[in-house]
Structures are given as C-alpha cells and as structure tokens.
Write an enzyme that holds these catalytic residues in place. Sequence first.
Site, short mmCIF file in Angstrom:
data_model
loop_
_atom_site.label_atom_id
_atom_site.label_comp_id
_atom_site.label_asym_id
_atom_site.label_seq_id
_atom_site.Cartn_x
_atom_site.Cartn_y
_atom_site.Cartn_z
N ILE A 139 2.29 2.91 2.46
CA ILE A 139 3.49 2.87 3.32
C ILE A 139 4.52 1.88 2.75
CG2 ILE A 139 4.37 2.36 5.63
CD1 ILE A 139 1.58 3.27 6.72
N GLY A 183 5.96 4.65 14.85
CA GLY A 183 5.82 4.83 13.40
C GLY A 183 5.36 6.22 12.98
N ARG A 192 -2.47 -8.69 -2.20
CA ARG A 192 -3.68 -9.31 -2.77
C ARG A 192 -3.82 -8.96 -4.25
NH1 ARG A 192 -8.39 -7.72 1.17
NH2 ARG A 192 -7.17 -5.85 0.91
N GLY A 212 0.86 -1.19 0.00
CA GLY A 212 0.00 0.00 0.00
C GLY A 212 0.89 1.24 0.00
N ALA A 236 3.60 -2.69 11.18
CA ALA A 236 2.17 -2.75 10.85
C ALA A 236 1.36 -2.87 12.14
CB ALA A 236 1.91 -3.90 9.89
N ARG A 237 1.09 -4.08 12.56
CA ARG A 237 0.43 -4.32 13.83
C ARG A 237 1.06 -5.57 14.45
NH1 ARG A 237 -1.02 0.12 13.95
NH2 ARG A 237 -3.12 1.00 14.06
N HIS A 287 6.25 1.59 19.33
CA HIS A 287 5.19 2.06 18.42
C HIS A 287 5.37 3.55 18.08
CE1 HIS A 287 0.88 1.00 16.97
NE2 HIS A 287 1.46 1.88 16.16
N GLU A 306 0.52 -4.70 23.23
CA GLU A 306 1.09 -3.42 23.67
C GLU A 306 0.37 -2.91 24.91
OE1 GLU A 306 1.12 -0.68 20.38
OE2 GLU A 306 2.18 -2.12 19.11
C1 DGY Z 1 -1.55 3.96 12.67
O1 DGY Z 1 -1.94 5.06 12.28
O2 DGY Z 1 -2.14 2.93 12.42
C2 DGY Z 1 -0.30 3.94 13.47
O3 DGY Z 1 0.02 2.69 13.93
C3 DGY Z 1 -0.39 4.94 14.61
O4 DGY Z 1 0.90 5.19 15.03
#
Ligand code: DGY
Length: 320
Positions: free
Chosen positions: A157, A287, A177, A155, A237-238, A285, A267
């Site tokens: 990012i 990002g 995908r 995507g 990401a997560r 975290h 987290e």
């Molecule tokens: C998001 O925007 O999903 C980021 O993880 C927040 O820092």
Amino acid sequence: MARIVVTGRIPHEAVALLRAEHDVWAWDESTPISRELLLQQVAGADALVTLLTEKADAELLDAAGTQLRVVANVAVGYNNIDVPACRERGVVATNTPGVLTDATADIAMALILMSTRRLAQGERVIREQQPWQWGMFFMLGTSIQGRRLGVVGMGQIGAALARRAKAFGMNIAYSNRNEIAPELADELGCVRLGLDELLATSDVVSLHCPYSPATHHLIGTAQLAAMRPDSFLINTARGPVVDEAALAHALRHGIIAGAGLDVFENEPTVHADLLDLDNAVLIPHLGSATIETRTAMAMLAAANALAVLRGDTAPTPIAG
Ligand code: DGY
C-alpha cells in the site's frame, strides 16, 4: 461437511462460495455481533471467517474447540487475530493482502489532497452556508508538487501511494525495517531514511505500517514535535499507531499543519479533541470501502478458508 462461522456481514458471493461446500452460519446484521453470541456460535466450528470488528483471541479459539483449523480474516490488517494463539493450537491464520492495495492507496492520496487543499473545510463553508467570496487569499492551501512524501512502512500500500504521489509531482522518502527491492526504489526514485530523519524532513508523512505492540503510538508527542510546523500527517493504517490525544494537541497548537485520518484509536469513537479542529480531516475507516474491493477481500478470505478445509495451502497465510 465442515462448519464455518462468518462473524459479520460479507458480500453474498463469498457466502455462496462457502455454502457450496460446507455448512455456514453467518451473522447478517449491520451492527457487530455481541461477544456473548459469538462465543456461543463458534462452538464446533472448523473455520472462522472474521472481520476486524471481532477479536479472534485465545478465548474465542478455545470456545470454537480443538477441531478449528482456520481463521480467515477479511482484512489485510490482522491486529484482531491472536496469531501466536492460532499457531499454538495448530490453526492457520490468513489475511487478504493485495486486493485492497489500490483502494487504500486512493484513500491515502485523497486524504493528502483533502488536507493540503482544505477540501473538507471548504465543503463545510458551503454546507453550513457560511458567507464566502472568491479572493486572492481565501482558504489558501499548500501545493504538494516538489514536496517530500515520507512513507512509513513501504509495503504494497505504501508503494501504491508513492506511485500516485509521484504522479502528482512529489518526491518520495520511506522508512522501513528492510530496504525495498532495487527495482522499486529505482521506479519510485526514493530514499530510505530513519524514522527521525523522515519525520523532520517530510512535508507529508503517511503511515502504512501494521499495528502491533511495537508500533503502538509510534507517532506521539516527541515524533509530532520532530515534524515540521507546515507538515501533514496521514493515517490509513491503524488508529493506535498514533497517539490521538497528542495529535489533537499538535494540531491545535500549530506543531504540525494538518492531518488526514481514516482510522482511529477506539473506533468508532473519535477523540473529542479532534472533532472541532478544522485542520483535521476525519473519515470513517473507508480505506477498502469499494464494492469491488470488499467483494475481492471476502472472496479471498473464503478461498483461504476453503483451501485449509480441503487440506491445501491457504493462498494468503499470515507470515511470520
Ligand atoms: C484492512 O484490510 O486492514 C482494512 O483496514 C479494512 O478496511
């Protein structure tokens, strides 16, 4: 005048924007609001501006009431929002894509460099006052030039990271995908691979897919075993996209060479087995954590809430 509840601290410019038109209640402590207080405060709200530390699930939507029209998340990731529950109740759910692309890609690139060049480990040598001496073989890392970056989830990012990595001399592969636009594929000079092939052939694998039941533990024992022993895993990401226990095992036993993690399964807790591993770079975290980015995220979330309350289309509704 509508009632807006902001569930966590956000930059004051965004609160001011909301207050210029509506009645706003905003949680203003640095620690997250308790669930109990949140359930009380949302009663009667027409709009919720939410942070990823608060779950906007069916219970919260029902506690708000049937007048609720919009849940505006201050994040691009929206795994804290029950989007189908919003839809069932006619509530618009929005997120903040675009404004945090560069900040997050910067952090992913930083983690690639930190992991491959052992930067956090090197810093610990100095801070812990361990004895050290320049030497031909002292703390050697791995060069990334000419190596393959495998982007999982191409995507905005993922593409922004790929551009950075290309500038550092890496070759780009991706799994996604859908096929990406031909112009982007040309610009990045990248190849599309299935996840298995990408894992088996990449020197660095970086995760950029959204978290959902389909991506829960996308990277687990089998996928780590498929990676090369000299390869690195990066996650901005997560957390739950990676099975943290399996990753700690893989790092400890040389199944992969290293990992750079900005996000974690539970987290703010980090799996205890990761904490003593020198080949794991662990950051909390960060990002999107620049003043400019967080302000832009909050302003976009506010614009989303205000648009829906005015009866307009939200600038960035969650698609699907
Ligand atoms: C998001 O925007 O999903 C980021 O993880 C927040 O820092």
